[in-house]
Design a protein around this motif. Structure first.
Motif, PDB file in Angstrom:
ATOM      1  N   ALA A  12      14.276  20.959  18.619  1.00  0.00           N
ATOM      2  CA  ALA A  12      13.521  19.562  19.148  1.00  0.00           C
ATOM      3  C   ALA A  12      13.252  18.894  18.127  1.00  0.00           C
ATOM      4  O   ALA A  12      13.114  19.243  16.849  1.00  0.00           O
ATOM      5  N   GLU A  13      13.205  17.436  18.492  1.00  0.00           N
ATOM      6  CA  GLU A  13      12.864  16.479  17.677  1.00  0.00           C
ATOM      7  C   GLU A  13      11.401  16.862  17.156  1.00  0.00           C
ATOM      8  O   GLU A  13      10.403  17.147  17.896  1.00  0.00           O
ATOM      9  N   THR A  14      11.280  16.131  15.834  1.00  0.00           N
ATOM     10  CA  THR A  14       9.617  16.445  15.394  1.00  0.00           C
ATOM     11  C   THR A  14       8.911  15.477  16.337  1.00  0.00           C
ATOM     12  O   THR A  14       9.305  14.164  16.566  1.00  0.00           O
ATOM     13  N   PRO A  15       7.575  15.783  16.845  1.00  0.00           N
ATOM     14  CA  PRO A  15       6.646  14.672  17.462  1.00  0.00           C
ATOM     15  C   PRO A  15       6.232  13.682  16.455  1.00  0.00           C
ATOM     16  O   PRO A  15       6.100  13.578  15.538  1.00  0.00           O
ATOM     17  N   GLN A  16       6.226  12.428  17.332  1.00  0.00           N
ATOM     18  CA  GLN A  16       6.154  11.207  16.778  1.00  0.00           C
ATOM     19  C   GLN A  16       4.681  10.684  17.219  1.00  0.00           C
ATOM     20  O   GLN A  16       4.397   9.530  16.435  1.00  0.00           O
ATOM     21  N   ASP A  17       3.874  11.203  18.186  1.00  0.00           N
ATOM     22  CA  ASP A  17       2.623  10.568  18.423  1.00  0.00           C
ATOM     23  C   ASP A  17       1.752  11.920  18.834  1.00  0.00           C
ATOM     24  O   ASP A  17       2.024  13.024  18.801  1.00  0.00           O
ATOM     25  N   ARG A  18       0.119  11.640  19.060  1.00  0.00           N
ATOM     26  CA  ARG A  18      -0.518  12.788  19.314  1.00  0.00           C
ATOM     27  C   ARG A  18      -0.110  13.426  20.356  1.00  0.00           C
ATOM     28  O   ARG A  18      -0.033  14.747  20.329  1.00  0.00           O
ATOM     29  N   LEU A  19       0.327  12.805  21.725  1.00  0.00           N
ATOM     30  CA  LEU A  19       0.637  13.479  22.679  1.00  0.00           C
ATOM     31  C   LEU A  19       1.717  14.219  22.689  1.00  0.00           C
ATOM     32  O   LEU A  19       1.777  15.613  23.159  1.00  0.00           O
ATOM     33  N   SER A  20       2.665  14.017  22.112  1.00  0.00           N
ATOM     34  CA  SER A  20       3.863  14.845  21.669  1.00  0.00           C
ATOM     35  C   SER A  20       3.586  16.025  20.964  1.00  0.00           C
ATOM     36  O   SER A  20       4.121  17.229  21.094  1.00  0.00           O
TER      37      SER A  20
ATOM     38  N   LEU B 296       0.648  17.403  20.482  1.00  0.00           N
ATOM     39  CA  LEU B 296      -0.144  18.506  21.361  1.00  0.00           C
ATOM     40  C   LEU B 296       0.770  19.367  22.283  1.00  0.00           C
ATOM     41  O   LEU B 296       0.726  20.641  22.631  1.00  0.00           O
ATOM     42  N   ALA B 297       1.774  18.688  22.835  1.00  0.00           N
ATOM     43  CA  ALA B 297       3.016  19.474  23.773  1.00  0.00           C
ATOM     44  C   ALA B 297       3.499  20.413  23.056  1.00  0.00           C
ATOM     45  O   ALA B 297       3.864  21.460  23.512  1.00  0.00           O
ATOM     46  N   ALA B 298       4.029  19.873  21.756  1.00  0.00           N
ATOM     47  CA  ALA B 298       4.744  21.000  20.824  1.00  0.00           C
ATOM     48  C   ALA B 298       3.985  22.032  20.655  1.00  0.00           C
ATOM     49  O   ALA B 298       4.527  23.122  20.254  1.00  0.00           O
ATOM     50  N   ALA B 299       2.652  21.855  20.354  1.00  0.00           N
ATOM     51  CA  ALA B 299       1.898  22.814  19.501  1.00  0.00           C
ATOM     52  C   ALA B 299       0.962  23.706  20.833  1.00  0.00           C
ATOM     53  O   ALA B 299       0.627  24.642  20.551  1.00  0.00           O
ATOM     54  N   ASP B 300       1.002  23.551  22.123  1.00  0.00           N
ATOM     55  CA  ASP B 300       0.458  24.050  23.035  1.00  0.00           C
ATOM     56  C   ASP B 300       1.197  25.285  23.194  1.00  0.00           C
ATOM     57  O   ASP B 300       2.298  25.399  23.713  1.00  0.00           O
TER      58      ASP B 300
ATOM     59  N   VAL C 196      10.733  17.885  38.037  1.00  0.00           N
ATOM     60  CA  VAL C 196       9.285  18.165  37.338  1.00  0.00           C
ATOM     61  C   VAL C 196       8.605  17.881  38.440  1.00  0.00           C
ATOM     62  O   VAL C 196       8.313  16.634  38.678  1.00  0.00           O
ATOM     63  N   ALA C 197       7.981  18.961  39.140  1.00  0.00           N
ATOM     64  CA  ALA C 197       6.945  18.716  40.269  1.00  0.00           C
ATOM     65  C   ALA C 197       5.617  19.084  39.939  1.00  0.00           C
ATOM     66  O   ALA C 197       5.538  20.160  39.654  1.00  0.00           O
ATOM     67  N   GLY C 198       4.613  18.301  40.065  1.00  0.00           N
ATOM     68  CA  GLY C 198       3.342  18.559  39.593  1.00  0.00           C
ATOM     69  C   GLY C 198       2.751  18.778  40.686  1.00  0.00           C
ATOM     70  O   GLY C 198       2.803  18.372  41.981  1.00  0.00           O
ATOM     71  N   HIS C 199       1.477  19.728  40.855  1.00  0.00           N
ATOM     72  CA  HIS C 199       0.812  20.129  41.853  1.00  0.00           C
ATOM     73  C   HIS C 199      -0.736  20.232  41.668  1.00  0.00           C
ATOM     74  O   HIS C 199      -1.431  20.815  42.653  1.00  0.00           O
ATOM     75  N   ASN C 200      -1.019  19.661  40.277  1.00  0.00           N
ATOM     76  CA  ASN C 200      -2.404  20.007  40.017  1.00  0.00           C
ATOM     77  C   ASN C 200      -2.884  18.835  39.114  1.00  0.00           C
ATOM     78  O   ASN C 200      -2.218  18.662  38.000  1.00  0.00           O
ATOM     79  N   ASP C 201      -3.803  17.909  39.329  1.00  0.00           N
ATOM     80  CA  ASP C 201      -4.252  16.910  38.570  1.00  0.00           C
ATOM     81  C   ASP C 201      -5.678  17.221  37.845  1.00  0.00           C
ATOM     82  O   ASP C 201      -6.216  16.212  37.251  1.00  0.00           O
ATOM     83  N   GLU C 202      -6.068  18.410  37.859  1.00  0.00           N
ATOM     84  CA  GLU C 202      -7.272  18.568  37.246  1.00  0.00           C
ATOM     85  C   GLU C 202      -7.163  19.474  35.806  1.00  0.00           C
ATOM     86  O   GLU C 202      -8.194  19.592  35.021  1.00  0.00           O
ATOM     87  N   ILE C 203      -5.976  19.950  35.654  1.00  0.00           N
ATOM     88  CA  ILE C 203      -5.694  20.502  34.303  1.00  0.00           C
ATOM     89  C   ILE C 203      -4.639  19.993  33.439  1.00  0.00           C
ATOM     90  O   ILE C 203      -3.348  19.774  34.114  1.00  0.00           O
ATOM     91  N   ALA C 204      -4.864  19.468  32.516  1.00  0.00           N
ATOM     92  CA  ALA C 204      -3.477  18.871  31.589  1.00  0.00           C
ATOM     93  C   ALA C 204      -2.610  20.013  31.238  1.00  0.00           C
ATOM     94  O   ALA C 204      -3.080  21.330  31.047  1.00  0.00           O
ATOM     95  N   CYS C 205      -1.297  19.734  31.303  1.00  0.00           N
ATOM     96  CA  CYS C 205      -0.462  20.645  30.787  1.00  0.00           C
ATOM     97  C   CYS C 205       0.635  20.132  30.094  1.00  0.00           C
ATOM     98  O   CYS C 205       0.696  18.793  29.943  1.00  0.00           O
ATOM     99  N   HIS C 206       1.245  20.699  29.448  1.00  0.00           N
ATOM    100  CA  HIS C 206       2.564  20.323  28.583  1.00  0.00           C
ATOM    101  C   HIS C 206       3.859  20.976  28.870  1.00  0.00           C
ATOM    102  O   HIS C 206       3.760  22.098  29.247  1.00  0.00           O
ATOM    103  N   HIS C 207       4.913  20.327  28.581  1.00  0.00           N
ATOM    104  CA  HIS C 207       6.318  20.882  28.400  1.00  0.00           C
ATOM    105  C   HIS C 207       7.188  20.420  27.432  1.00  0.00           C
ATOM    106  O   HIS C 207       7.000  19.157  27.246  1.00  0.00           O
ATOM    107  N   ASN C 208       8.228  21.108  27.113  1.00  0.00           N
ATOM    108  CA  ASN C 208       8.974  20.626  26.184  1.00  0.00           C
ATOM    109  C   ASN C 208      10.433  21.083  26.683  1.00  0.00           C
ATOM    110  O   ASN C 208      10.574  22.275  26.876  1.00  0.00           O
ATOM    111  N   VAL C 209      11.461  20.202  26.474  1.00  0.00           N
ATOM    112  CA  VAL C 209      12.662  20.490  27.127  1.00  0.00           C
ATOM    113  C   VAL C 209      13.735  19.881  26.075  1.00  0.00           C
ATOM    114  O   VAL C 209      13.468  18.889  25.641  1.00  0.00           O
TER     115      VAL C 209
END
Length: 133
Positions: free
Chosen positions: A11-19, A21-25, A49-62
């Motif tokens: 994967a590409e090196t994350p370039q911002d805080r959100l990315s 967090l996703a890479a390190a989760d 990509v189907a979301g079913h919950n807006d109460e918990i933050a989640c991450h993924h990397n593809v």
């Protein structure tokens, strides 16, 4: 699933805080999609990509790997509701022809951020588009 150690190599090196967090989760879902070299697909490859919950933050990397001289259209659809941070890395082989479409069909309560990166091989052609509804 893609092991975290393997993800870091592909994967590409994350370039911002959100990315970052996703890479390190450690609970992030890591996926790999491979289109073999010399493959010519008439129908698009669809990833939903189907979301079913807006109460918990989640991450993924593809990581999407498109082999040398392959011809493919990849459609990524986001639906439902989620608080999602994600990374997409497209590795396009030499001479490949790829079209990549991102279609956002999120519910109103969804929160979504993504880093999309491309590594493009010699003489490859890549077309991209994003649409939000």
């Amino acid at each position: 699933d893609l092991a975290t150690s393997e993800l870091k190599k592909l994967a590409e090196t994350p370039q911002d805080r959100l990315s970052a967090l996703a890479a390190a989760d450690p609970h992030a879902v890591n996926r790999r999609v491979v289109i073999p070299a010399e493959t010519s697909l008439k129908a698009p490859v669809e990833v939903t990509v189907a979301g079913h919950n807006d109460e918990i933050a989640c991450h993924h990397n593809v990581v999407v790997e498109i082999g040398n001289h392959a011809e493919v259209t990849v459609i990524v659809r986001h639906r439902g509701v989620a608080h999602l941070g994600e990374n997409w890395t497209f590795r396009i082989g030499d001479g490949a022809q790829a079209t990549v479409l991102f279609v956002q069909e999120w519910d109103d309560a969804a929160i979504h951020g993504a880093q999309v990166s491309f590594e493009i091989g010699r003489d490859a052609t890549v077309r991209t588009a994003q649409a939000s509804f």
